[in-house]
Design a protein around this motif. Structure first.
Motif, PDB file in Angstrom:
ATOM      1  N   SER A 226      16.545  -6.663  10.832  1.00  0.00           N
ATOM      2  CA  SER A 226      15.239  -6.703  11.476  1.00  0.00           C
ATOM      3  C   SER A 226      14.770  -5.306  11.852  1.00  0.00           C
ATOM      4  CB  SER A 226      15.275  -7.579  12.741  1.00  0.00           C
ATOM      5  OG  SER A 226      16.161  -7.042  13.700  1.00  0.00           O
ATOM      6  N   PHE A 227      13.451  -5.192  12.052  1.00  0.00           N
ATOM      7  CA  PHE A 227      12.889  -3.946  12.571  1.00  0.00           C
ATOM      8  C   PHE A 227      11.643  -4.262  13.386  1.00  0.00           C
ATOM      9  CE2 PHE A 227      11.035  -4.353   8.256  1.00  0.00           C
ATOM     10  CZ  PHE A 227       9.676  -4.235   8.520  1.00  0.00           C
ATOM     11  N   ASP A 228      11.308  -3.340  14.297  1.00  0.00           N
ATOM     12  CA  ASP A 228      10.109  -3.411  15.131  1.00  0.00           C
ATOM     13  C   ASP A 228       9.244  -2.197  14.848  1.00  0.00           C
ATOM     14  OD1 ASP A 228      11.176  -5.639  16.407  1.00  0.00           O
ATOM     15  OD2 ASP A 228      11.908  -4.490  18.127  1.00  0.00           O
ATOM     16  N   ILE A 229       7.936  -2.424  14.712  1.00  0.00           N
ATOM     17  CA  ILE A 229       6.992  -1.327  14.549  1.00  0.00           C
ATOM     18  C   ILE A 229       5.758  -1.591  15.400  1.00  0.00           C
ATOM     19  CG2 ILE A 229       7.707  -0.666  12.204  1.00  0.00           C
ATOM     20  CD1 ILE A 229       5.359  -2.322  11.125  1.00  0.00           C
ATOM     21  N   THR A 230       5.061  -0.527  15.769  1.00  0.00           N
ATOM     22  CA  THR A 230       3.716  -0.715  16.295  1.00  0.00           C
ATOM     23  C   THR A 230       2.774  -0.776  15.108  1.00  0.00           C
ATOM     24  OG1 THR A 230       3.276   1.673  16.521  1.00  0.00           O
ATOM     25  CG2 THR A 230       4.237   0.523  18.427  1.00  0.00           C
ATOM     26  N   TRP A 231       1.656  -1.484  15.304  1.00  0.00           N
ATOM     27  CA  TRP A 231       0.655  -1.669  14.256  1.00  0.00           C
ATOM     28  C   TRP A 231      -0.678  -1.186  14.848  1.00  0.00           C
ATOM     29  CZ3 TRP A 231       1.458  -2.831   9.290  1.00  0.00           C
ATOM     30  CH2 TRP A 231       0.385  -3.246   8.508  1.00  0.00           C
ATOM     31  N   GLU A 232      -1.086   0.021  14.468  1.00  0.00           N
ATOM     32  CA  GLU A 232      -2.210   0.689  15.099  1.00  0.00           C
ATOM     33  C   GLU A 232      -3.365   0.815  14.103  1.00  0.00           C
ATOM     34  OE1 GLU A 232      -0.718   4.350  16.789  1.00  0.00           O
ATOM     35  OE2 GLU A 232       1.184   3.374  17.349  1.00  0.00           O
ATOM     36  N   PHE A 233      -4.490   0.192  14.470  1.00  0.00           N
ATOM     37  CA  PHE A 233      -5.630   0.171  13.553  1.00  0.00           C
ATOM     38  C   PHE A 233      -6.911  -0.005  14.361  1.00  0.00           C
ATOM     39  CE2 PHE A 233      -8.556  -1.992  10.561  1.00  0.00           C
ATOM     40  CZ  PHE A 233      -8.537  -1.072   9.527  1.00  0.00           C
TER      41      PHE A 233
ATOM     42  N   LEU B 224       0.842  -1.194   0.000  1.00  0.00           N
ATOM     43  CA  LEU B 224       0.000   0.000   0.000  1.00  0.00           C
ATOM     44  C   LEU B 224       0.882   1.251   0.000  1.00  0.00           C
ATOM     45  CD1 LEU B 224      -2.577  -1.020   2.777  1.00  0.00           C
ATOM     46  CD2 LEU B 224      -3.131  -0.673   0.360  1.00  0.00           C
ATOM     47  N   PRO B 225       0.345   2.367  -0.508  1.00  0.00           N
ATOM     48  CA  PRO B 225       1.067   3.630  -0.370  1.00  0.00           C
ATOM     49  C   PRO B 225       1.287   3.956   1.110  1.00  0.00           C
ATOM     50  CG  PRO B 225      -0.709   3.852  -1.967  1.00  0.00           C
ATOM     51  CD  PRO B 225      -0.891   2.516  -1.301  1.00  0.00           C
ATOM     52  N   VAL B 226       2.450   4.518   1.409  1.00  0.00           N
ATOM     53  CA  VAL B 226       2.793   4.820   2.795  1.00  0.00           C
ATOM     54  C   VAL B 226       3.300   6.251   2.897  1.00  0.00           C
ATOM     55  CG1 VAL B 226       5.159   3.945   2.542  1.00  0.00           C
ATOM     56  CG2 VAL B 226       4.077   3.980   4.814  1.00  0.00           C
TER      57      VAL B 226
ATOM     58  N   GLU C  44      -1.986   3.802   3.531  1.00  0.00           N
ATOM     59  CA  GLU C  44      -3.238   4.355   3.031  1.00  0.00           C
ATOM     60  C   GLU C  44      -4.398   3.381   3.252  1.00  0.00           C
ATOM     61  OE1 GLU C  44      -4.616   5.071  -1.416  1.00  0.00           O
ATOM     62  OE2 GLU C  44      -3.215   6.649  -0.772  1.00  0.00           O
ATOM     63  N   GLY C  45      -5.395   3.810   4.042  1.00  0.00           N
ATOM     64  CA  GLY C  45      -6.572   2.989   4.280  1.00  0.00           C
ATOM     65  C   GLY C  45      -6.330   1.799   5.191  1.00  0.00           C
ATOM     66  N   GLN C  46      -5.173   1.773   5.860  1.00  0.00           N
ATOM     67  CA  GLN C  46      -4.835   0.612   6.693  1.00  0.00           C
ATOM     68  C   GLN C  46      -4.201   1.086   7.991  1.00  0.00           C
ATOM     69  OE1 GLN C  46      -4.084  -2.211   7.980  1.00  0.00           O
ATOM     70  NE2 GLN C  46      -5.102  -3.767   6.743  1.00  0.00           N
ATOM     71  N   ALA C  47      -3.320   0.292   8.531  1.00  0.00           N
ATOM     72  CA  ALA C  47      -2.699   0.608   9.815  1.00  0.00           C
ATOM     73  C   ALA C  47      -1.636   1.687   9.684  1.00  0.00           C
ATOM     74  CB  ALA C  47      -2.082  -0.660  10.423  1.00  0.00           C
ATOM     75  N   GLY C  48      -1.347   2.302  10.817  1.00  0.00           N
ATOM     76  CA  GLY C  48      -0.219   3.201  10.964  1.00  0.00           C
ATOM     77  C   GLY C  48       0.525   2.787  12.219  1.00  0.00           C
TER      78      GLY C  48
END
Length: 216
Positions: A91-98, A61-63, A76-80
């Motif tokens: 490796s990487f770590d992210i939060t997934w907020e939706f 998706l576009p980010v 776009e239209g999904q999690a941030g």
């Protein structure tokens, strides 16, 4: 793009290894879904596909936002969420907020024979009723589809056609892929300790959700 008409649902669904386990964050129980797939790509190229704002829209998706540690991103239209850690190209770590919920995703890459193995770990605090209804497939099948799209992009370097991919998901072949993926997540839940009948029923409801079929 590699035409979706060439996808073998049995072979492609079988490329994913799935695991489900219990976890805990700050004393709160969590559920952890782990997806692993090996790609015929070198690690640097796979890392770039996962972290480049230019390439992410070509298979996902576009980010927007800042794709660096401490920065916030939005699909776009999904999690941030927020980039919490990045050790390129490993490796990487992210939060997934939706939807008002926060979960956590870790992506790791390691060299494998002839390619690179991607491991995606998604940890969430899950409402027990939601887990009973849908199980890990609620998030797991979504990752199966995303990592399928990544594989198509890596195979050609071209941009996936989002409308073609969506139509494929609802085609007989796409529905079979979703069925196999959801069944795989149900199997992983059972291996992780879930009741067999409950896990199978949750898997069936997940299939209905992703293929817009009426739930049983």
């Amino acid at each position: 793009m590699t035409s979706t008409s060439t996808i073998d649902p049995v072979a492609t669904a079988g490329l994913m290894t799935r695991e489900v386990r219990d976890g805990s964050r700050d004393g709160t129980p969590t559920k952890i879904a782990v997806a692993r797939r090996t790609y015929d790509a070198d690690r640097d190229d796979l890392w770039n596909a996962l972290t480049s704002a230019e390439r992410l829209p070509r298979w996902f998706l576009p980010v927007s936002g800042e794709l660096s540690v401490g920065g916030r991103y939005q699909f776009e239209g999904q999690a941030g969420g927020q980039v919490e850690r990045c050790d390129a190209p490993e490796s990487f770590d992210i939060t997934w907020e939706f939807g008002g919920q926060v979960s956590w995703v870790t992506v790791s890459l390691r060299p494998a024979d002839g390619g690179t193995t991607l491991e995606l770990v998604h940890e969430a605090v899950v409402d027990p009723d939601f887990w009973k209804r849908y199980g890990p497939g609620a998030v797991g099948v979504g990752w199966d589809l995303a990592l399928l799209g990544l594989g198509l992009h890596l195979a050609t370097g071209s941009t996936n056609d989002a409308s073609e991919f969506e139509a494929w998901t609802l085609s007989p072949v796409g529905v079979e892929f979703v069925r196999l993926a959801s069944t795989g997540w149900a199997d992983a839940a059972i291996a992780g300790g879930d009741d067999t009948d409950s896990a199978r029923a949750a898997g069936a409801r997940t299939i209905a959700f992703y293929t817009t079929q009426p739930e049983a």
